[in-house]
Design an enzyme around this catalytic site. Sequence first.
Site, short mmCIF file in Angstrom:
data_model
loop_
_atom_site.label_atom_id
_atom_site.label_comp_id
_atom_site.label_asym_id
_atom_site.label_seq_id
_atom_site.Cartn_x
_atom_site.Cartn_y
_atom_site.Cartn_z
N ASP A 52 0.88 -1.16 0.00
CA ASP A 52 0.00 0.00 0.00
C ASP A 52 0.93 1.22 0.00
O ASP A 52 2.11 1.13 0.38
CB ASP A 52 -0.93 -0.01 1.21
CG ASP A 52 -2.11 0.94 0.99
OD1 ASP A 52 -2.03 1.77 0.06
OD2 ASP A 52 -3.09 0.86 1.73
C1 BGC Z 1 -4.87 3.40 0.10
C2 BGC Z 1 -4.95 2.45 -1.08
C3 BGC Z 1 -4.71 3.23 -2.35
C4 BGC Z 1 -3.37 3.92 -2.27
C5 BGC Z 1 -3.01 4.72 -3.50
C6 BGC Z 1 -3.60 4.24 0.11
O1 BGC Z 1 -3.69 5.27 1.04
O2 BGC Z 1 -4.93 2.66 1.30
O3 BGC Z 1 -6.19 1.81 -1.10
O4 BGC Z 1 -4.80 2.38 -3.44
O5 BGC Z 1 -3.38 4.81 -1.16
O6 BGC Z 1 -3.77 5.87 -3.59
#
Ligand code: BGC
Length: 779
Positions: free
Chosen positions: A230
Amino acid sequence: MMKHQDLIGRMTLEEKASLMSGQNFWNTKAIERLGIPSIMLTDGPHGLRKQGGRADHLGLNKSLPATCYPTAATLANSWDKSLIYDVGKDIGKEARSEKVSVLLGPGLNIKRNPLCGRNFEYFSEDPYLTGELASEMVKGIQSNGISACPKHYAVNSQEHMRMTIDEIVDERSLREIYLTGFEKVVKESNPYTIMSSYNKVNGEFANENQYLANDILYSEWGFDGVVVTDWGGNNDRVAGLRAHNQLEMPSTNGITDKEIVNAINEGTLDESILNQAVDHLLSLIFKVHLDDKEPLQVDYNQHHNKAVEAARQSIVLLKNESNILPLKDGKRVAVIGDFAKNPRYQGAGSSLINPYKLSNSLDYLQGSKLNIVGYAQGYKRMGGKSSKLVQEATSLSKSAEVVLLFIGLDESTEAEGVDRNDLKIAHNQLELVESIIQVNDNVVVVLSGGGALELPFADKVKGIIHTYLSGQGGGEAVADILLGNCNPSGKLSETFPLHYSDVPSYSYYPGQQATSEHKEGLFIGYRYYETANVPVRYPFGYGLSYTTFEFSNLMIDKFTVSFDLTNTGEVAGAEIVQLYIEMLDSRIFRARKELKGFDKVYLDPGETKRVTLTLTKRDFSFFNPVINDWEVESGNYKIQIGSSIQEIHMEETVQMDGVSPSIFIKSEFPHYSIADVKQIPDSEFEKILGRRLPSKHWDSNKDLGMNDTINQAQYKNWIGKLFYNSIMFFHFFFKKIGRPLTANNVYFIINMPFRQVDRFTGGKVSKKNVETLLRWINR
Ligand code: BGC
C-alpha cells in the site's frame, strides 16, 4: 525456474534493486538499455482516479474525469455477478484507454465493524459473498489486458492507526472470515497483483508477513503475481522482499533500493530472493504494459448508462408500508433534503473519482409526471441547527400528499483514514424528520451513506430506500425506483443493527493503541446476530420488491440444490435467492448459519424458472489449525433456501460424513459456544489464539522509534506534546472553519509512523531531521 533468467543475468545488482520501488507516485521504473518499460498503477476501485497533475493518495488533488460507479458496498447489494463483471470491464477499459496498467482495486476487506471508515469501499461482512463478487470485478478489469489489484491483504479492519495497528486474530477466524475472500479471488480470478495492507497481523507487518505471503498466498493458493505495498506501506524493505513484496510504492528516491543492495553485499540477503522478485515483476510488466497496444476508445455515455443501471440494481427498498411506492403519476410530492439536489454518491480518500457527469434525483423527479409541489433544502449538509430550513421544509410538507425526504451521511463522515464515531445520522437531519412526520403521514425516507445506519424513525415513516453511495448515475436510478420505472432488487450485504451497542466487536473496536483484539472471533455480522439471537433492524440479505415471489419443489442431489422460483406479482422483477447451511448438533462452536450460495433471478409476472445452486465439500467445512486444513464435521446439515437470512422458505437436511473434531469443542469455550462474544475473557481468547495476548497499550516509558506514530509523541516530554498539539491544532482549526474533510486529513499525519515523514514530504524533512526530532522527544 525463472522466466526471465537471461534478462536478469544481464542486469547489475543496482538495476535489479532499482526495480523494486516506484519511479514516482504512480509509475514503476524503466530500464531503457534492456527494453524494460515502465507501467502505471492507479486507483480504483469504483472508477479511475488518474491524476494528471499533482499526485497524492488521499484524494486531495483532482484527477481526470472518469465514470464514477457505485462503490463496492453499494454494488454488493446487487448480488449480481455479471453486473459487477461488466462494471469491472468498463473501469478497466477506462484505465487502459488512459494507459494505466494496474488498477488498484477491488477493496475486499471484511466489514468487521460498521464503523470502519472505509467500509463503503468493501463488499460485505460475509466472506463468501465478498469473494464471489470481488472475483467478478477482477475478471472484468483484467479482461482488458491490464491487472486488477485486490487490496488490502490482510485484516485491514480499521482506519484508526492503520499504519501500525497489530490485528490480533485467531487462526480459524483468520481463515474462515478474513482470508476466504482473498483466497476465492486468487483461485477464481487469477489477479496479476495484490496489495498488502499497512497494518500488522499477529505481530508482523502484513507486508513482511512470511506466513501470509509465502506460506498462504503463494504456496497454498498458488498466486504467482506481484505483491505491491500500500502507498507508503513499507517498513523494513529487506523483510518485505523476503515475504514476496516485489514492488514498493510510491518512490523512495532510491533509499530503500540501496537497503536491498547493502543487504546483499553484506551477505544478509540472498541474491536469489531479489532475482525471483525481479522475475515476478518482469512477468507482470511484460504482460500489462501498454506501450505497443492500441488505445481503446471509451464511450462515456454508454458507461454513464451502465453506472445508472448498476445503481438501479443495487439500491435497497427497506420499507414500503401500504405500498406507498412506487409513486403514481400526478401525486402531489414535496422533495426535501440537500442530498436530493446535491447527491452524496461516493466516499472520500484515495477512491475519490472526478465524475464525468453527475445526476441528481430532484431534476429527474421534476421532469416526471409527478406533481412536485416544491423543493426545500431542509438542513445544513455538514451539520448545525437551522430552524429556518426546518420551518421551510415542514410548511412545504403540509401541502403535499407524499414527502420524499433525502437524508444521510455527509462527506466527512465516511473517509479513508478515519473511522466513524457512531452509526447515527446527524442530529439536525433527525430533527427535520421529527418535524416533518408531525405534519405529514406519508413520508418516504431516501438514505445516502456507505453502510449501516441507526434508524430511530424507521417505525414512524411509510417508506425507506437505501441508496448507499450509488455513483454518478445514482440520482437518476433513485428517481426510477421511486417512480416505478424500475423494480428495486437490491438486498443488504450487511446487517443493520438496531443500535451500535449491539455490534459484536462493540467493546473491542477500534484497537486504540498497539493492538486490536478480534475477540469476537468468527462471530461478526449475521454470524453473531443469528447465533446469539440478537434482534436487528434489518437482517443480512434483506430487501423488498414491488412484486412477490414463491419458492417450491426443492430437490437436493448430493451437492446440487435446485428449486422453482415464480414471480407471483403484477410486475417484472428480480429475486436474490440465498442458500444458507446450518449444522445441527455440532460438537464445535460455530455460527448458526452461513451463506454458501446465491443467485439473482429475473422473472416476468407469472414466470417460473428452475434455479440450480452447486455446493462443494468446502462449504460444509471449518478450518482446523492443528492440521492446517479444512475439515467436515460428521453430522446433519440443514440446507435452507431463503430471500434473506431470516426468511427461509424451504429446507432439507442432508447427512455428511467427516470427522468428529477434537478442537473448538463447545464445552471448552463457554462464551464462544453460545456466541456470547461481547465480553470474552482474555483466557478464553488466548485459548483459541494459542498464545498470551500482547499488551494493547503503548509503552510510554519506551523510546519512540521510526515505526512508532506521531500520535504517540503526545505521551512523551513537552517537545513531543508540543509537536503533537501543533499538528492537532490544524485539525480543530479546519473543523472550526467548516472544512471537516481537510480536518480529517490531519489524522493521516497523526497516524503516520515517523519512518514515513521523509518519504511523505518528498525528502523535504530528511531522515536525519526525523532522527533528531525523535532524540529530542525521547530525551
Ligand atoms: C490506500 C490504497 C490506495 C493507495 C493509493 C492508500 O492510502 O490505502 O487503497 O490504493 O493509497 O492511492
